[in-house]
Design a protein around this motif. Sequence first.
Motif, mmCIF file in Angstrom:
data_model
loop_
_atom_site.group_PDB
_atom_site.id
_atom_site.type_symbol
_atom_site.label_atom_id
_atom_site.label_comp_id
_atom_site.label_asym_id
_atom_site.label_seq_id
_atom_site.Cartn_x
_atom_site.Cartn_y
_atom_site.Cartn_z
ATOM 1 N N ALA A 134 -34.809 -24.207 -43.423
ATOM 2 C CA ALA A 134 -34.966 -25.109 -42.260
ATOM 3 C C ALA A 134 -33.526 -25.037 -41.476
ATOM 4 O O ALA A 134 -32.491 -25.455 -41.878
ATOM 5 C CB ALA A 134 -35.468 -26.611 -42.666
ATOM 6 N N THR A 135 -33.518 -24.719 -40.072
ATOM 7 C CA THR A 135 -32.483 -24.651 -39.350
ATOM 8 C C THR A 135 -32.336 -26.086 -38.568
ATOM 9 O O THR A 135 -33.416 -26.182 -37.577
ATOM 10 C CB THR A 135 -32.296 -23.372 -38.501
ATOM 11 N N MET A 136 -31.243 -26.556 -38.724
ATOM 12 C CA MET A 136 -31.134 -28.015 -37.807
ATOM 13 C C MET A 136 -30.210 -27.908 -36.786
ATOM 14 O O MET A 136 -28.930 -27.682 -37.082
ATOM 15 C CB MET A 136 -31.119 -29.229 -38.640
ATOM 16 N N PRO A 137 -30.332 -27.851 -35.596
ATOM 17 C CA PRO A 137 -29.229 -27.594 -34.656
ATOM 18 C C PRO A 137 -28.794 -29.053 -34.097
ATOM 19 O O PRO A 137 -29.372 -29.892 -33.558
ATOM 20 C CB PRO A 137 -29.965 -27.149 -33.289
ATOM 21 N N PHE A 138 -27.353 -29.240 -34.489
ATOM 22 C CA PHE A 138 -26.505 -30.628 -34.191
ATOM 23 C C PHE A 138 -25.834 -30.089 -33.010
ATOM 24 O O PHE A 138 -25.338 -29.087 -32.672
ATOM 25 C CB PHE A 138 -25.735 -30.627 -35.516
ATOM 26 N N ARG A 139 -26.261 -31.127 -31.871
ATOM 27 C CA ARG A 139 -25.482 -30.836 -30.772
ATOM 28 C C ARG A 139 -24.399 -32.006 -30.419
ATOM 29 O O ARG A 139 -24.569 -33.013 -30.704
ATOM 30 C CB ARG A 139 -26.631 -31.016 -29.591
ATOM 31 N N LEU A 140 -23.132 -31.460 -30.068
ATOM 32 C CA LEU A 140 -22.385 -32.395 -29.356
ATOM 33 C C LEU A 140 -22.219 -32.345 -27.893
ATOM 34 O O LEU A 140 -22.211 -31.499 -27.209
ATOM 35 C CB LEU A 140 -20.872 -31.782 -29.801
ATOM 36 N N TRP A 141 -22.421 -33.622 -27.439
ATOM 37 C CA TRP A 141 -22.779 -33.817 -25.566
ATOM 38 C C TRP A 141 -21.100 -34.022 -25.320
ATOM 39 O O TRP A 141 -20.799 -34.969 -25.822
ATOM 40 C CB TRP A 141 -23.519 -34.918 -25.557
ATOM 41 N N SER A 142 -20.556 -33.011 -24.650
ATOM 42 C CA SER A 142 -19.350 -33.112 -23.913
ATOM 43 C C SER A 142 -19.349 -32.640 -22.695
ATOM 44 O O SER A 142 -19.852 -31.231 -22.572
ATOM 45 C CB SER A 142 -18.171 -32.658 -25.147
ATOM 46 N N GLU A 143 -18.516 -33.085 -21.674
ATOM 47 C CA GLU A 143 -18.429 -32.425 -20.284
ATOM 48 C C GLU A 143 -17.239 -31.883 -20.163
ATOM 49 O O GLU A 143 -17.148 -30.925 -19.105
ATOM 50 C CB GLU A 143 -18.781 -33.453 -19.382
ATOM 51 N N PHE A 144 -16.252 -32.025 -21.131
ATOM 52 C CA PHE A 144 -14.733 -31.357 -20.898
ATOM 53 C C PHE A 144 -14.359 -30.776 -21.890
ATOM 54 O O PHE A 144 -14.527 -31.171 -22.970
ATOM 55 C CB PHE A 144 -13.829 -32.354 -20.282
ATOM 56 N N THR A 145 -13.446 -29.717 -21.711
ATOM 57 C CA THR A 145 -12.699 -29.241 -22.921
ATOM 58 C C THR A 145 -11.597 -30.178 -23.116
ATOM 59 O O THR A 145 -10.619 -30.508 -22.234
ATOM 60 C CB THR A 145 -12.422 -27.790 -22.350
ATOM 61 N N ARG A 146 -11.087 -30.048 -24.592
ATOM 62 C CA ARG A 146 -10.102 -30.880 -24.891
ATOM 63 C C ARG A 146 -9.096 -30.202 -25.720
ATOM 64 O O ARG A 146 -9.444 -29.008 -26.100
ATOM 65 C CB ARG A 146 -10.502 -32.089 -25.710
ATOM 66 N N ASN A 147 -7.873 -30.816 -25.794
ATOM 67 C CA ASN A 147 -6.816 -30.167 -26.817
ATOM 68 C C ASN A 147 -7.108 -30.422 -28.245
ATOM 69 O O ASN A 147 -6.089 -30.158 -28.901
ATOM 70 C CB ASN A 147 -5.322 -30.320 -26.035
ATOM 71 N N PHE A 148 -8.131 -30.917 -28.639
ATOM 72 C CA PHE A 148 -8.206 -31.366 -30.002
ATOM 73 C C PHE A 148 -9.842 -30.740 -30.314
ATOM 74 O O PHE A 148 -10.678 -30.632 -29.366
ATOM 75 C CB PHE A 148 -7.940 -32.807 -30.319
ATOM 76 N N ASP A 149 -9.836 -30.777 -31.662
ATOM 77 C CA ASP A 149 -11.248 -30.568 -32.144
ATOM 78 C C ASP A 149 -12.053 -31.717 -32.488
ATOM 79 O O ASP A 149 -11.413 -32.757 -32.939
ATOM 80 C CB ASP A 149 -11.471 -29.498 -33.372
ATOM 81 N N VAL A 150 -13.275 -31.539 -32.322
ATOM 82 C CA VAL A 150 -14.094 -32.888 -32.565
ATOM 83 C C VAL A 150 -14.843 -32.518 -33.760
ATOM 84 O O VAL A 150 -15.443 -31.571 -34.109
ATOM 85 C CB VAL A 150 -15.201 -33.142 -31.586
#
Length: 194
Positions: free
Chosen positions: A70-86
Amino acid sequence: LENYMKRYLNLLIAGIFALTSLMSCDFYALDNVWDPELENVFYCGYDEWIAQRTDGTNQLKYNISKEEKATMPFRLWSEFTRNFDVKVPVYFYPDENLVLNEDFKVTDASGNTLVPQSDGGYVLTWKNAVKGNIDVCVVALSDKVGKIKVQTCTKEHATTLTSQDPLACIIVDNADYQVRCFTENYYCTVILNQ
């Protein structure tokens, strides 16, 4: 009659342009409302949650048998690129009769086995906070029957989620950013061998 039609058509076009420009100004003003406190607040959940629900409930379910995934797509909603990883942990809660790496395993989209942290969460990392999907898979390894609940928050946290209080949906909070989950699409169920 021809001059009348031309005049009417010109007035109609001018009216449409006037309304369009007024509407554009309103939308432009709304787009420029900026709340610096929300600048580094992101949301994480299942990307195709609504499209995949077929039974009319709020439950997303995957049915798999031995050697299927089973493949589950997790999405991060973000509108800008940042200088850190989430980084966002996701949690897998199997029925008591299911054993990790005997009856099922958790992998990335390439089939690499993922290892949980000490709290049981599997950390997903979005480089530079770029929005998008990370696929996580559950692979059935045996014929054992059971269910695995997959969540973007811990079991304990899930009991406090409410749409009335956005702060109750915070799943990651550190000096750089905050990640919130949704009150409905924070989990799915993987059903093995049924």
